[in-house]
Enzyme design. Structure first.
Site, PDB file in Angstrom:
ATOM      1  N   VAL A 132      -2.300  -4.161  -9.786  1.00 30.86           N
ATOM      2  CA  VAL A 132      -2.757  -3.921  -8.403  1.00 30.86           C
ATOM      3  C   VAL A 132      -1.857  -2.893  -7.740  1.00 30.86           C
ATOM      4  CG1 VAL A 132      -3.222  -4.964  -6.155  1.00 30.86           C
ATOM      5  CG2 VAL A 132      -3.571  -6.319  -8.218  1.00 30.86           C
ATOM      6  N   GLY A 134      -0.917   0.186  -8.394  1.00 26.89           N
ATOM      7  CA  GLY A 134      -0.052   1.055  -9.209  1.00 26.89           C
ATOM      8  C   GLY A 134       1.439   0.887  -9.005  1.00 26.89           C
ATOM      9  N   ILE A 136       3.195   0.162  -6.287  1.00 22.20           N
ATOM     10  CA  ILE A 136       3.712  -0.707  -5.203  1.00 22.20           C
ATOM     11  C   ILE A 136       3.979  -2.102  -5.773  1.00 22.20           C
ATOM     12  CG2 ILE A 136       3.285  -1.638  -2.895  1.00 22.20           C
ATOM     13  CD1 ILE A 136       1.052   0.388  -2.528  1.00 22.20           C
ATOM     14  N   GLU A 190     -10.842   5.024 -13.724  1.00 23.40           N
ATOM     15  CA  GLU A 190     -11.037   4.192 -14.905  1.00 23.40           C
ATOM     16  C   GLU A 190     -11.872   4.960 -15.926  1.00 23.40           C
ATOM     17  OE1 GLU A 190      -9.553   1.034 -15.150  1.00 23.40           O
ATOM     18  OE2 GLU A 190      -8.639   1.932 -13.394  1.00 23.40           O
ATOM     19  N   LYS A 205      -8.917  -6.305  -7.864  1.00 19.71           N
ATOM     20  CA  LYS A 205      -7.552  -6.345  -7.327  1.00 19.71           C
ATOM     21  C   LYS A 205      -7.462  -7.303  -6.142  1.00 19.71           C
ATOM     22  CE  LYS A 205      -6.581  -1.642  -8.867  1.00 19.71           C
ATOM     23  NZ  LYS A 205      -6.723  -0.231  -8.539  1.00 19.71           N
TER      24      LYS A 205
END
Ligand code: NAP
Ligand code: HSE
Length: 428
Positions: A132, A134, A136, A190, A205
Site C-alpha cells: 500500500v 509504495g 510510505i 499494473e 489497498k
C-alpha cells in the site's frame, strides 16, 4: 558472519530496485542487522530477457521450486505479482518455515487472512509494507503508531497511476490515453492497468488499510468501487472553478461500530491537504479519536520508492531472526465487521446536469431534491455553447447515499434533464 539468504520471486520494476538496494546499501544494512543479506536466487519468467541491472546469470531461475525447496533460503521476497500461483508459492514457502515479504496487494486483499493464519501456525513473519502506497510506511504506522488510538477515518490517494493521470490532465490538459501510456512506461501501472484506472488496485489497498485501522476483517467485496475512466476534462475544469481538485480517493469511515469503505473520484476542496498531492505521489490522511488529524505523504509507486519498503520489511525479518522472535507480530483483526447501509453513509455531492434552457427548469430540479430531503449548498447555472442545453452545477449539503440515489432515479424521469453528466462525492 553467516549471511541471511533471500530468494527473490520477480525481477521487474520492484525486484530490480530490491537488488539495487540490497547490493548498493549492503554495508549499512549489515550494520543494522548484524549479518550480510544475500540475494541467493531470483525467479523470472524468461532467463534470456535483457535486464536493466546486471546479475550473475547463475542466480536466475525459471523454476520457483528452486527457491521454495531450497534449505539454504531463509526469506522469500515476492515481487512477481499475480494471485493464484503466487498464493500457492507463498503458502508452500511458509509450510517450509520461510519468512515472507511481499508487495502484492491483490494477494493480501484477497487471501491475506489465509496467508497470515499459515504464518501464525508456522511461526513465520509475513510483512507487506510495499503493498500500500509504495514508499510510505503506512502499514507499520497503522499497526504500531496508532495502536494507542481509535481510528475514525482513513482517506487516501493510494494509486500513483491514477493520481499521475489526473494531475497531468488537470495541470497540462493532457489526454487520458497519452498519460496512461506514460505511467506504464514509468513502471507505475499494473501489468493490466485496468485495475489502476477502474479503482480496483486502490480498493484492494483500502481493504488492507481499513482492516488494519478498524481491526475488522474488511474484504474487497465490502469496498464500493468507481474508477477514473469516466472523468472528463470538463469535470476537472468546472471543479477547479468552484475550488475543487478531482482525486481518486479511498475513504474508510467508522462511526461507533459501523464502517463504510469506498474508492471513487472525489471533488476535494483545494484547502484540504489531499488536494495538493500530485503526480505519482500518494498520501494517507488518518483521523484518530485521540490524535486528531494526521497525514502521511510520499511516492506511491516506482522502482526505488517501492523497493525501500520491501527492503525495510526484509530488515525487520532479519532483526526478528537475530532475536528469535519471528511470527510474533502477525496482525489478527479482533472486531466483528458491521457495514453501514446506504441510509447511514452521508456526504456532500457535486452534480453536473445538462438541462433544457427554459423557464422553470431550476424550480423542477430543486423540487426533486426537496422531495428526497436533500438540501443544497450552491446552485450555479451557465449557458452552454449547445443552445438547447444549459449546464447546472449543484453542490449539496450532507445527504445520505440512499437519498441521492433516489434523486438520481427521479431525474431519469424528468424531461427537462437531458443528461446527468457527473455525480461526485465532495470532501473537505
Ligand atoms: P513487473 O515489472 O511486471 O515484474 C514482474 C516480475 O516477475 C518479472 O521479473 C517477471 O519475469 C516475474 N514473473 C511474473 N510472473 C511470473 C511467473 N509466473 N513466474 C516467474 N516469474 C514471473 O512487476 P512490478 O511492477 O515489479 O510489480 C511486482 C509486484 O509489486 C506486483 O504485485 C505489484 O502490484 C507490486 N507493486 C508494484 C509497484 C510498482 O510501482 N511497480 C508498487 C507497489 C507494489 P520476467 O522479468 O522474466 O518477465
Ligand atoms: N499500480 C500501482 C499504483 C503500483 O499506480 O499505485 C503501486 O501499488
Amino acid at each position: 558472519m553467516k549471511p541471511v539468504k533471500v530468494g527473490l520471486l520477480g525481477m521487474g520494476t520492484v525486484g530490480t530496485g530490491v537488488i539495487r538496494i540490497v547490493e548498493g546499501y549492503q554495508e549499512d544494512l549489515q550494520k543494522q542487522v548484524g549479518s550480510p543479506i544475500q540475494i541467493e536466487k531470483v525467479l523470472v519468467q524468461d532467463r534470456s530477457k535483457a535486464r536493466r541491472y546486471s546479475i550473475d546469470p547463475n542466480k536466475l531461475t525459471e523454476n520457483a521450486w528452486d527457491i521454495i525447496d531450497s534449505p539454504d533460503i531463509d526469506v522469500v521476497v515476492e515481487v512477481m505479482g499475480g494471485i493464484e500461483t503466487t498464493k500457492q508459492y507463498i503458502l508452500a514457502a511458509l509450510e517450509r518455515g520461510k519468512h515472507i515479504v511481499t508487495a502484492n496487494k491483490d494477494l493480501m486483499a484477497l487471501h491475506g487472512t489465509e496467508i497470515l493464519a499459515k504464518a501464525n501456525e508456522k511461526g513465520c513473519d509475513v510483512f507487506y509494507e510495499a503493498s500500500v502506497a509504495g514508499g510510505i510506511p503506512i502499514i507499520r504506522t497503522l499497526i504500531e503508531g496508532f495502536s494507542s488510538d481509535r481510528i475514525t477515518k482513513i482517506m487516501g490517494i493510494v494509486n500513483g497511476t491514477t493520481n499521475y493521470i489526473l494531475t497531468k490532465m488537470s495541470q497540462e490538459g493532457a489526454s487520458y490515453g497519452d498519460v496512461l501510456k506514460e505511467a506504464q512506461q514509468l513502471g507505475y501501472a499494473e501489468s493490466d492497468p485496468t485495475s489502476d484506472v477502474e479503482g480496483l488496485d486502490a480498493a484492494r489497498k483500502m481493504a488492507i488499510l481499513s482492516t488494519l485501522g478498524f481491526h475488522a476483517n474488511v474484504e474487497l467485496s465490502d469496498v464500493g468501487v468507481k474508477g477514473i475512466s469516466q472523468v472528463s476534462k470538463e469535470d476537472i475544469v468546472y471543479g477547479q472553478r468552484l475550488g475543487y481538485e478531482i482525486k481518486l480517493l479511498g475513504i474508510a469511515e467508522r462511526q461507533d461500530d459501523l464502517i463504510a469503505v469506498s474508492v471513487q473520484p472525489t471533488m476535494v476542496k483545494k484547502s484540504h491537504p489531499l488536494a495538493s498531492v500530485n503526480g505519482v505521489f500518494n498520501a494517507v490522511y488518518v483521523h484518530g479519536e485521540a490524535v486528531g488529524e494526521t497525514m502521511f505523504y510520499g511516492p506511491g509507486a516506482g522502482e526505488m520508492p517501492t523497493a525501500t519498503s520491501v527492503v525495510a520489511d526484509l530488515v525487520a525479518v532479519v532483526k526478528n531472526l537475530k532475536l528469535g522472535v519471528n511470527g510474533q507480530r502477525v496482525f489478527v483483526p479482533y472486531k466483528e465487521k458491521k457495514l453501514k447501509t446506504d441510509d447511514q453513509i452521508a456526504s456532500k455531492y457535486y452534480l453536473l446536469l445538462h438541462v433544457a434552457d427554459k423557464a422553470g427548469v431550476l424550480a423542477k430540479i430543486t423540487q426533486v431534491f426537496a422531495e428526497h430531503e436533500v438540501s443544497l449548498e450552491s446552485v450555479v447555472q451557465q449557458p452552454n455553447s449547445n443552445t438547447v442545453n444549459a449546464e447546472i452545477i449543484i453542490i449539496t449539503h450532507d445527504a445520505s447515499k440512499a437519498s441521492m440515489n433516489q434523486v438520481l432515479k427521479h431525474f431519469e424521469s424528468l424531461d427537462v434533464i437531458h443528461e446527468i453528466k457527473s455525480v461526485y462525492r465532495v470532501e473537505g
